[in-house]
Design a protein around this motif. Structure first.
Motif, short mmCIF file in Angstrom:
data_model
loop_
_atom_site.label_atom_id
_atom_site.label_comp_id
_atom_site.label_asym_id
_atom_site.label_seq_id
_atom_site.Cartn_x
_atom_site.Cartn_y
_atom_site.Cartn_z
N GLY A 166 0.68 -1.19 -0.19
CA GLY A 166 -0.06 -0.06 0.02
C GLY A 166 0.80 1.26 0.12
N LEU A 167 1.87 1.33 0.82
CA LEU A 167 2.79 2.74 1.10
C LEU A 167 3.27 2.70 -0.38
N ALA A 173 1.10 3.96 -2.94
CA ALA A 173 0.83 5.40 -2.65
C ALA A 173 1.88 6.21 -2.86
N THR A 221 1.64 9.44 -5.70
CA THR A 221 2.31 10.73 -4.92
C THR A 221 3.05 11.51 -6.16
N THR A 242 1.81 2.20 -11.12
CA THR A 242 1.57 1.90 -9.60
C THR A 242 1.50 0.31 -9.30
N PHE A 300 7.67 5.71 2.91
CA PHE A 300 6.65 6.20 1.91
C PHE A 300 7.32 7.28 1.22
N THR A 320 8.67 7.51 -2.80
CA THR A 320 8.04 8.78 -3.58
C THR A 320 9.21 9.20 -4.45
#
Length: 195
Positions: free
Chosen positions: A22-23, A26, A30, A47, A157, A161
């Motif tokens: 999930g991270l 995300a 982002t 993703t 996270f 990114t």
């Protein structure tokens, strides 16, 4: 929160895998949001690839790696903590960076799956050295053992990114990521104000 902590204690491996998946997803979403032109669609295939790398490698590796470090160098004594941070940065970090770039290249069907590694590894590793030693120092000295993988994932996270941005269009340096924000600010400055 108590329920999540109980689940993490009882079933740490699946909990950490889902957290990492999930991270990482995300983090990719982002960086896409930050890079994407207004009105353009997100690349959900990208993703999914990032989440798959997290589920198949990074979640498992972090779980096994952090538990292995604790068995090899138990406790929270200053020397043990520093030794764990050093091992993590000299062994764990390079493996994780190489696995990310190689895994993404494989999933994207690139002809030369090691090209990103050759071009971006050292820059990415050096950038990580400005972030991860501080994260792991707090992790090994303050966080209970059963939550360490989750803590690393949560702190990861921000890192993911950056990694996703670097894999897509950066060169692995923090400077390239800052350019992203400068471009975003320039785009906002150029937009006419609606009255």
């Amino acid at each position: 929160m108590a329920l999540l902590c109980r689940w993490a204690r009882r079933s740490p491996w699946p909990c950490n895998l889902l957290l990492y998946g999930g991270l990482f997803a995300a983090g990719d979403a982002t960086q896409q949001q930050l890079r994407r032109a207004p009105g353009s669609a997100a690349d959900w295939r990208q993703t999914r690839h990032v989440a798959l790398v997290a589920l198949t490698f990074h979640g498992n590796f972090s779980y096994v790696w952090l538990r292995g470090l604790e068995r090899l160098l138990p406790g929270r004594a200053p020397l043990a903590v520093l030794a764990k941070v050093l091992c993590d940065q000299l062994v764990g970090a390079p493996v994780a960076v190489l696995a990310f770039y190689t895994g993404m290249s494989i999933l994207q069907g690139k002809e030369d799956i090691f090209l990103d590694c050759r071009q971006k590894f050292w820059n990415t590793y050096k950038t990580g050295m400005m972030y991860w030693p501080f994260v792991q120092l707090s992790n090994f000295s303050l966080v209970p053992v059963y939550l360490r993988t989750a803590y690393t994932g949560l702190c990861g996270f921000i890192w993911v990114t950056f990694l996703c941005f670097s894999q897509q269009c950066g060169d692995g340096t923090i400077t390239s990521a800052f350019r992203l924000f400068q471009e975003e600010k320039a785009n906002l400055d150029e937009k006419p104000l609606d009255k």
